[in-house]
Design a protein around this motif. Structure first.
Motif, PDB file in Angstrom:
ATOM      1  N   LEU A 201       0.817  -1.209   0.000  1.00  0.00           N
ATOM      2  CA  LEU A 201       0.000   0.000   0.000  1.00  0.00           C
ATOM      3  C   LEU A 201       0.852   1.261   0.000  1.00  0.00           C
ATOM      4  O   LEU A 201       2.069   1.216   0.196  1.00  0.00           O
ATOM      5  CB  LEU A 201      -0.936   0.024   1.209  1.00  0.00           C
ATOM      6  N   ALA A 202       0.157   2.352  -0.245  1.00  0.00           N
ATOM      7  CA  ALA A 202       0.733   3.688  -0.105  1.00  0.00           C
ATOM      8  C   ALA A 202      -0.416   4.608   0.261  1.00  0.00           C
ATOM      9  O   ALA A 202      -1.467   4.576  -0.392  1.00  0.00           O
ATOM     10  CB  ALA A 202       1.382   4.142  -1.404  1.00  0.00           C
ATOM     11  N   SER A 205      -4.297   3.917  -0.350  1.00  0.00           N
ATOM     12  CA  SER A 205      -4.519   3.006  -1.479  1.00  0.00           C
ATOM     13  C   SER A 205      -3.653   1.759  -1.324  1.00  0.00           C
ATOM     14  O   SER A 205      -2.523   1.847  -0.851  1.00  0.00           O
ATOM     15  CB  SER A 205      -4.107   3.670  -2.800  1.00  0.00           C
ATOM     16  N   GLY A 232       7.920   1.976  -3.539  1.00  0.00           N
ATOM     17  CA  GLY A 232       6.987   2.634  -4.456  1.00  0.00           C
ATOM     18  C   GLY A 232       6.639   4.009  -3.933  1.00  0.00           C
ATOM     19  O   GLY A 232       7.439   4.639  -3.218  1.00  0.00           O
ATOM     20  N   VAL A 233       5.439   4.451  -4.261  1.00  0.00           N
ATOM     21  CA  VAL A 233       5.077   5.833  -3.930  1.00  0.00           C
ATOM     22  C   VAL A 233       4.721   6.028  -2.451  1.00  0.00           C
ATOM     23  O   VAL A 233       4.415   7.151  -2.036  1.00  0.00           O
ATOM     24  CB  VAL A 233       3.935   6.339  -4.835  1.00  0.00           C
ATOM     25  N   GLU A 234       4.811   4.943  -1.644  1.00  0.00           N
ATOM     26  CA  GLU A 234       4.625   5.113  -0.194  1.00  0.00           C
ATOM     27  C   GLU A 234       5.691   6.036   0.392  1.00  0.00           C
ATOM     28  O   GLU A 234       5.526   6.587   1.471  1.00  0.00           O
ATOM     29  CB  GLU A 234       4.607   3.758   0.528  1.00  0.00           C
ATOM     30  N   LEU A 237       3.724   9.141   0.209  1.00  0.00           N
ATOM     31  CA  LEU A 237       2.375   9.151   0.797  1.00  0.00           C
ATOM     32  C   LEU A 237       2.318   8.563   2.202  1.00  0.00           C
ATOM     33  O   LEU A 237       1.313   8.696   2.888  1.00  0.00           O
ATOM     34  CB  LEU A 237       1.402   8.371  -0.092  1.00  0.00           C
ATOM     35  N   ASP A 274      -9.076   1.727  -2.566  1.00  0.00           N
ATOM     36  CA  ASP A 274      -8.760   3.143  -2.394  1.00  0.00           C
ATOM     37  C   ASP A 274      -9.767   3.730  -1.415  1.00  0.00           C
ATOM     38  O   ASP A 274     -10.937   3.901  -1.753  1.00  0.00           O
ATOM     39  CB  ASP A 274      -8.804   3.869  -3.743  1.00  0.00           C
TER      40      ASP A 274
ATOM     41  N   LYS B   8      -9.664   6.849 -13.731  1.00  0.00           N
ATOM     42  CA  LYS B   8      -9.448   6.765 -12.285  1.00  0.00           C
ATOM     43  C   LYS B   8      -7.956   6.737 -11.998  1.00  0.00           C
ATOM     44  O   LYS B   8      -7.249   5.828 -12.451  1.00  0.00           O
ATOM     45  CB  LYS B   8     -10.109   5.505 -11.734  1.00  0.00           C
ATOM     46  N   TYR B  10      -5.004   6.649  -9.099  1.00  0.00           N
ATOM     47  CA  TYR B  10      -4.878   6.225  -7.709  1.00  0.00           C
ATOM     48  C   TYR B  10      -3.623   6.785  -7.038  1.00  0.00           C
ATOM     49  O   TYR B  10      -2.628   7.087  -7.699  1.00  0.00           O
ATOM     50  CB  TYR B  10      -4.821   4.694  -7.644  1.00  0.00           C
ATOM     51  N   ALA B  11      -3.700   6.843  -5.725  1.00  0.00           N
ATOM     52  CA  ALA B  11      -2.561   7.195  -4.854  1.00  0.00           C
ATOM     53  C   ALA B  11      -1.916   8.500  -5.308  1.00  0.00           C
ATOM     54  O   ALA B  11      -2.613   9.504  -5.455  1.00  0.00           O
ATOM     55  CB  ALA B  11      -1.571   6.033  -4.782  1.00  0.00           C
ATOM     56  N   THR B  12      -0.612   8.485  -5.583  1.00  0.00           N
ATOM     57  CA  THR B  12       0.086   9.735  -5.928  1.00  0.00           C
ATOM     58  C   THR B  12      -0.382  10.326  -7.245  1.00  0.00           C
ATOM     59  O   THR B  12      -0.080  11.482  -7.548  1.00  0.00           O
ATOM     60  CB  THR B  12       1.601   9.496  -6.068  1.00  0.00           C
ATOM     61  N   LEU B  48       0.724   0.508 -13.552  1.00  0.00           N
ATOM     62  CA  LEU B  48      -0.346  -0.474 -13.732  1.00  0.00           C
ATOM     63  C   LEU B  48      -1.519   0.214 -14.405  1.00  0.00           C
ATOM     64  O   LEU B  48      -2.090   1.151 -13.849  1.00  0.00           O
ATOM     65  CB  LEU B  48      -0.812  -0.983 -12.371  1.00  0.00           C
ATOM     66  N   PHE B  50      -5.227  -0.358 -16.136  1.00  0.00           N
ATOM     67  CA  PHE B  50      -6.352  -1.281 -16.313  1.00  0.00           C
ATOM     68  C   PHE B  50      -7.401  -0.617 -17.202  1.00  0.00           C
ATOM     69  O   PHE B  50      -7.793   0.521 -16.958  1.00  0.00           O
ATOM     70  CB  PHE B  50      -6.990  -1.623 -14.966  1.00  0.00           C
ATOM     71  N   PHE B  71      -2.506   3.017 -11.780  1.00  0.00           N
ATOM     72  CA  PHE B  71      -2.026   2.808 -10.415  1.00  0.00           C
ATOM     73  C   PHE B  71      -0.513   2.922 -10.404  1.00  0.00           C
ATOM     74  O   PHE B  71       0.150   2.305 -11.236  1.00  0.00           O
ATOM     75  CB  PHE B  71      -2.444   1.388  -9.989  1.00  0.00           C
ATOM     76  N   PRO B  72       0.057   3.676  -9.475  1.00  0.00           N
ATOM     77  CA  PRO B  72       1.516   3.731  -9.386  1.00  0.00           C
ATOM     78  C   PRO B  72       2.046   2.505  -8.622  1.00  0.00           C
ATOM     79  O   PRO B  72       1.268   1.801  -7.985  1.00  0.00           O
ATOM     80  CB  PRO B  72       1.753   5.014  -8.576  1.00  0.00           C
ATOM     81  N   PRO B  73       3.347   2.244  -8.697  1.00  0.00           N
ATOM     82  CA  PRO B  73       3.866   1.125  -7.900  1.00  0.00           C
ATOM     83  C   PRO B  73       3.771   1.460  -6.407  1.00  0.00           C
ATOM     84  O   PRO B  73       4.166   2.551  -5.989  1.00  0.00           O
ATOM     85  CB  PRO B  73       5.329   1.023  -8.345  1.00  0.00           C
ATOM     86  N   VAL B  74       3.199   0.537  -5.632  1.00  0.00           N
ATOM     87  CA  VAL B  74       3.162   0.724  -4.178  1.00  0.00           C
ATOM     88  C   VAL B  74       3.871  -0.451  -3.523  1.00  0.00           C
ATOM     89  O   VAL B  74       3.795  -1.578  -3.997  1.00  0.00           O
ATOM     90  CB  VAL B  74       1.720   0.875  -3.621  1.00  0.00           C
TER      91      VAL B  74
END
Lengths: 286, 77
Positions: A201-202, A205, A232-234, A237, A274, B8, B10-12, B48, B50, B71-74
């Motif tokens: 997660l980050a 999300s 990653g982007v964690e 965030l 999310d 959509k 997501y995240a950053t 990612l 979709f 979606f970015p890499p998390v």
């Protein structure tokens, strides 16, 4: 000891009770399990399994019923689950799997708690800063469910020690915070022919997937990224406690379904969560 | 002719969202890559993709009506 003798001993300590829907069951209190463990050459888990085999439910698992059957609870008590990483995801997973009644937990983390863990890591406490995460996990399991056996490794899993740490696991749960290590764990799990449940997660999300031996799994998600960057982007965030907790619960849900061989798995699928937009969507990876 | 996608991020990537992401205009035949370039999303963060819930390439053409999730890499835990 003959099974029938054991059954009679357990029966003599069981009591009649009612489920909330007023159907009857026979229960066995935790203090009776503890007493029997002292007087019999059997582990608490073995006693709980014997009780269930005789249609007696250890009280601590009664609210798992009738969502679970006697056979389901026995299967979980006979299972071993390895949890790699005992931070945010791992703390939630340990809590849930100990309560649900997984018989043996392998707890792996070489890290110690630091203050920045306190926002989300359930095993972290103000007094525990600087202490081992694996030891904290073991102590927590003991407090929640002393029947559960724990095997702890106060070291980080790597390619050398990983196979032996994970050898006895029926399922491996990835609760790591590094993309590169996740991919390494998947390779080990694949070699050992073990199922693996993975989450990351980050911020608010995150994602969850289940990987069976031979599956491409995380390489479909991270691709070559996994080799190039461990995070990653964690990094920008952070990780929010409500997201970590939701995702750790989703990982446990997958673990239980794998162990019971029942229900829909997130195999070749990625559940994206999310919490900001309240999106829960299953994406197809193949 | 302009078509629309439901985008959509997501995240950053949220900060790159256009004003009405659920009705984002695209020229039919345009790719996901050109959408992210137009929005200023760094390519290495759009890991990612979709389309209608199925993992897709950045080079996949869009025709309108699709749901596109990026979606970015998390890696946090």
């Amino acid at each position: 000891m003959k099974d029938e003798n054991l059954a009679n001993i357990i029966r003599s300590r069981a009591f009649k009770s009612l489920f909330p829907d007023d159907t009857p069951y026979y229960g066995l209190a935790s203090d009776q399990v503890a007493t029997l463990e002292k007087s019999l050459p059997l582990s608490a888990i073995a006693i709980e399994i014997a009780a269930l085999e005789n249609d007696i439910i250890p009280e601590r698992y009664v609210r798992n019923f009738k969502a679970f059957s006697y056979q389901d609870q026995i299967a979980l008590l006979k299972s071993t689950v390895a949890i790699i990483g005992l931070g945010g995801l791992g703390g939630g997973v340990v809590e849930i799997l100990a309560r649900i009644g997984i018989g043996t937990l392998i707890l792996i983390d070489g890290d110690v708690f630091e203050e920045t863990n306190l926002n989300r890591q359930m095993l972290s406490t103000q007094n525990g800063i600087g202490t081992s995460k694996a030891v904290a996990a073991q102590q927590r399991v003991k407090k929640i469910n002393s029947s559960v056996s724990t095997i702890i490794y106060k070291e980080f899993l790597d390619e050398q020690n990983g196979p032996s740490m994970l050898a006895e696991a029926n399922v491996i749960v990835d609760c790591l915070d590094s993309i590169t290590t996740r991919l390494m764990v998947q390779e080990i799990a694949n070699k050992l022919q073990k199922p693996m449940v993975s989450s990351a997660l980050a911020g608010a999300s995150g994602q969850v997937t289940t990987i069976l031996p031979g599956d491409k799994g995380l390489t479909l998600i991270y691709g070559e990224q996994a080799r190039q960057s461990s995070t990653g982007v964690e990094k920008s965030l952070g990780c929010l406690p409500q997201a970590v907790t939701v995702l750790s619960a989703l990982e446990c849900s997958e673990v239980v379904k794998v162990l019971l061989n029942r229900g829909a798995l997130l195999r070749n699928r990625l559940l994206i969560v999310d919490l900001h937009s309240n999106d829960f969507e299953i994406m197809h990876l193949l | 002719m302009t078509a629309y996608i439901d985008l959509k991020l997501y995240a950053t990537l949220k900060k790159f969202s256009p004003p009405s992401p659920e009705k984002y205009p695209v020229e039919p035949g345009t790719t996901v890559l050109s959408v992210i370039e137009k929005l200023g999303i760094p390519k290495n963060e759009a890991k990612l993709v979709f389309i209608d819930g199925i993992i897709s390439e950045l080079t996949t053409p869009l025709h309108g009506g699709e749901r596109v999730g990026i979606f970015p890499p998390v890696g946090g835990g």
